[in-house]
Design a protein around this motif. Structure first.
Motif, short mmCIF file in Angstrom:
data_model
loop_
_atom_site.label_atom_id
_atom_site.label_comp_id
_atom_site.label_asym_id
_atom_site.label_seq_id
_atom_site.Cartn_x
_atom_site.Cartn_y
_atom_site.Cartn_z
N GLN A 268 47.41 48.75 54.32
CA GLN A 268 48.26 47.77 53.47
C GLN A 268 47.00 47.24 52.63
O GLN A 268 46.00 46.99 53.12
N HIS A 269 47.49 47.21 51.24
CA HIS A 269 46.76 46.26 50.30
C HIS A 269 46.88 44.80 50.52
O HIS A 269 48.24 44.56 50.40
N PRO A 270 45.98 43.87 50.69
CA PRO A 270 46.10 42.51 50.81
C PRO A 270 46.76 41.87 49.27
O PRO A 270 46.64 42.39 48.45
N ILE A 271 47.40 40.73 49.78
CA ILE A 271 47.97 40.00 48.40
C ILE A 271 46.74 39.06 48.42
O ILE A 271 46.46 38.21 49.04
N MET A 272 46.49 38.90 47.09
CA MET A 272 45.28 37.95 46.77
C MET A 272 45.76 36.69 45.92
O MET A 272 46.71 36.73 45.01
N GLY A 273 45.05 35.44 46.08
CA GLY A 273 45.23 34.45 45.11
C GLY A 273 43.89 33.82 44.67
O GLY A 273 42.98 34.31 45.27
N CYS A 274 43.95 33.53 43.31
CA CYS A 274 42.78 32.92 42.72
C CYS A 274 42.96 31.46 42.53
O CYS A 274 43.79 31.13 41.85
N PHE A 275 41.98 30.61 42.81
CA PHE A 275 42.14 29.28 42.89
C PHE A 275 40.97 28.60 42.17
O PHE A 275 39.80 28.52 42.51
N LEU B 36 47.65 36.64 42.20
CA LEU B 36 46.97 38.08 41.78
C LEU B 36 47.69 39.28 42.27
O LEU B 36 47.63 40.49 41.90
N GLY B 37 48.78 39.11 43.22
CA GLY B 37 49.55 40.20 43.78
C GLY B 37 48.27 41.25 44.45
O GLY B 37 47.31 40.84 45.15
N GLN B 38 48.70 42.34 44.40
CA GLN B 38 47.83 43.47 44.83
C GLN B 38 46.91 44.11 43.93
O GLN B 38 46.22 45.03 44.38
N LYS B 39 47.06 43.58 42.63
CA LYS B 39 46.15 44.29 41.66
C LYS B 39 44.86 44.61 41.89
O LYS B 39 44.41 45.65 41.81
N MET C 88 37.89 29.78 44.12
CA MET C 88 38.15 30.48 45.38
C MET C 88 39.43 31.41 45.35
O MET C 88 40.06 31.73 44.63
N TYR C 89 39.15 32.54 46.21
CA TYR C 89 39.84 33.82 46.40
C TYR C 89 40.38 33.77 47.80
O TYR C 89 39.77 33.55 48.99
N SER C 90 41.68 33.91 47.84
CA SER C 90 42.42 33.94 49.29
C SER C 90 43.11 35.43 49.25
O SER C 90 43.55 36.07 48.36
N PHE C 91 43.25 36.01 50.71
CA PHE C 91 43.41 37.25 51.01
C PHE C 91 44.76 36.97 51.96
O PHE C 91 44.46 36.28 53.26
N HIS C 92 45.68 37.59 51.81
CA HIS C 92 47.13 37.35 52.53
C HIS C 92 47.65 38.79 53.03
O HIS C 92 47.75 39.86 52.19
N GLU C 93 48.58 38.65 54.12
CA GLU C 93 49.29 39.75 54.64
C GLU C 93 50.59 39.75 53.66
O GLU C 93 51.21 40.81 53.50
N THR C 94 51.18 38.72 53.50
CA THR C 94 52.35 38.55 52.70
C THR C 94 52.37 37.54 51.72
O THR C 94 51.61 36.59 51.56
N GLN C 95 53.54 37.73 50.66
CA GLN C 95 53.78 36.82 49.71
C GLN C 95 53.86 35.53 50.28
O GLN C 95 53.48 34.46 49.49
#
Ligand code: ATP
Ligand code: MG
Length: 408
Positions: free
Chosen positions: A285-292, A265-268, A159-166
């Protein structure tokens, strides 16, 4: 399903080329068949278990707002070159076509999902988003000797998530962490969440979900009082030391298998592909991402490592290939019970073959279905013998009573 129709069969002896319990039992009981190290065929029984695990994961990911998609496994070289993975990721499988074009096989899919999701994310109003897939991954692993625990080809939920902020990523991570614990609990597993360093790309934090088992390939240190847990490989903590979180407990060391992992994943990736959204001030802005990730096929192996005895597998109900194993002995006919169970929506494997009671019992124990029901002239008309896989002695009861008990 009638066992006389099942094309796979059990084997008396463990395969010589398998060292781990999960691989030995799953092969002997006819759940999987090895093609080569790290690649297995899932037979009818095995696929049912895999599907059950998959569905538990799917339900819990949907519950946290994850949207299921399916992405290609074969990727153009270009996207892996963009992130640097083509040269840096040693487990990446690379393929050359007859026209000399180069491709990679998905080992994780940030390279596909980042441009894909960001194609539809225009402004901050489109965030946050989480999408996931359940799909085969390919990794050029050096040691695939632990059966389903380490495949060259394996099933993963990513799963991959996309966010505005940390802060929003952290909020979502806290939700997913709870969902992960529910997933493992439903499978009968107790997982511990570790905090560890990042992977190949990021200095950011990753969180690992570990299940204690000697078949695992990680060492963890965990507190015997609070839920503090770290991967021993990177930890500054020591075995026997005081817990750095609660200050009360002592750190114990144990072997564990990683059944899930979350990367911050930060903004990498958003920066690599230069994909942006417009924020409230109208700035890009570049989104902040997470990988689960959750290792679905690995989890199946871990369940077997945790739940077995000298006779075979002991499946937890939620992942078992069938709920009931119905055995007809001594020429008895179990068809009516088979039909009533099926009508009641109970999944039954009906052993209607002509074989000795001893052989049938041994096979039933090896396969490990939670409930065993026996019909035989010895038990008598209108009566059955009922036993759970975890129990020693069967109970004799009326068919009606047995059906009520099973349906509960
Ligand atoms: P490991 O340290 O065990 O190699 P990883 O950190 O490389 O795992 P991730 O890239 O985070 O794993 O993948 C997500 C999940 O997929 C892991 O937590 C694990 O459950 C599962 N997994 C990873 N590699 C394999 C493999 N080779 N075979 C089976 N499952 C795997
Ligand atoms: Mg790995």
């Amino acid at each position: 399903m009638r066992q006389s129709q099942l094309f796979s069969k059990t084997e008396r002896n463990a395969p010589k080329d398998e060292a781990t319990i999960n691989a030995q039992l799953l092969a002997r009981a006819g759940f999987v068949s090895k093609l080569m190290a790290g690649a297995y065929s899932y037979l009818p029984l095995g696929l049912r278990v895999l599907n059950n695990i998959e569905n538990i994961v799917r339900e819990e990911m949907n519950a946290v707002g994850g949207q299921e998609i399916l992405m290609p496994i074969i990727h153009p070289k270009s996207i892996w070159a963009t992130t640097g993975g083509w040269d840096k990721i040693d487990v990446l499988f690379k393929i050359k076509s007859r026209t000399e074009k180069e491709y990679a096989l998905g080992q994780s899919e940030e390279e596909v999902v980042t441009p894909l999701v960001m194609k539809y994310v225009n402004t901050y109003k489109d965030l946050p988003r989480a999408v996931y897939q359940i799909n085969w991954k390919f990794r050029d692993e050096l040691r695939s000797k632990s059966g389903l625990l380490r495949g060259v080809e394996f099933l993963m939920k990513d799963m991959y998530s996309f966010h505005e902020t940390q802060a929003d990523f952290e909020r979502f991570y806290a939700e997913v962490k709870k969902a992960y614990f529910r997933v493992y609990e439903r499978m009968g597993l107790v997982a511990k969440a570790t905090e560890a360093s990042g992977g190949a790309f990021t200095q950011k934090v990753s969180y690992e979900f570990m299940v204690l088992t000697d078949a695992g390939e990680d060492d963890i240190l965990y507190c015997d009082v609070c839920d503090f847990c770290v991967n021993a490989e990177i930890a500054k903590e020591k075995e026997g030391g005081q817990c750095t979180r609660c200050g009360k407990g002592t750190l114990a060391k144990a072997r564990a298998s990683e059944v899930g992992n979350v990367f911050d994943l930060g903004q990498k990736f958003a920066k690599d592909f230069d994909v942006t959204y417009t924020d409230k001030e109208g700035k890009k802005q570049h989104p902040i991402m997470g990988c689960f990730g959750i290792g679905i096929s690995r989890a199946m192996g871990v369940v077997v490592e945790k739940f077995h005895d000298e006779k075979g597998i002991i499946w937890p109900e939620a992942v078992a290939p069938f709920r009931v194993h119905l055995l007809a002995l001594g020429g008895a006919d179990g068809a009516h019970i088979y039909d009533s169970l099926q009508k009641a929506g109970v999944q039954v494997l009906y052993d209607d073959r002509e074989m000795s009671a001893g052989e049938k019992f041994a096979e039933a124990d090896l396969i490990g279905i939670p409930w065993r029901i026996v019909v035989s002239p010895k038990v008598g008309d209108g009566k059955v013998e009922v036993k759970r896989r975890t129990e020693k002695e069967p109970r004799i009861m009326d068919v009606k009573e047995a059906l009520e008990l099973i349906k509960k």
